[in-house]
Motif scaffolding. Structure first.
Motif: not given
Length: 106
Positions: A23-24, A27, A30-31
């Motif tokens: 998850v981290v 993130s 994707l950024r």
């Protein structure tokens, strides 16, 4: 103290830590990918600053002059607000009614 077998049986370490990393890490990944997209759009839209300034000034002045001439030539004393037909009304009947009103007024 702790053996390797005890760590392998721990459900938090076995399922929770990889999920948290996914998850981290996702993130942050994707950024980075979205930033590449926005950077590419910014580069594609970029014009020479002097050319961009000239284009903007010409575009605004032409539009303002044209709109001024339209408003100056418009006869606002004879202006009449005509509403469009409602969704439940038949537009053909309404148009015929408006046409007959206009010819009667003339």
């Amino acid at each position: 103290m702790f053996s390797l077998k005890a760590l392998q049986k721990n459900k938090t370490l076995r399922y929770g830590v990889p999920m948290l990393l996914l998850v981290v890490g996702g993130s942050f990944g994707l950024r980075e990918f979205t930033q590449i997209r926005y950077d590419a759009q910014k580069i594609r839209r970029k014009l020479d600053p002097s050319l961009e300034a000239r284009v903007n000034v010409q575009r605004q002045s032409v539009i303002l002059e044209q709109e001024y001439k339209k408003m100056k030539d418009a006869n606002l004393d004879e202006w009449r607000n005509i509403r469009g037909p409602r969704p439940w009304e038949d537009s053909r009947e309404y148009q015929e009614e408006e046409r007959s009103k206009r010819t009667a007024d003339s």
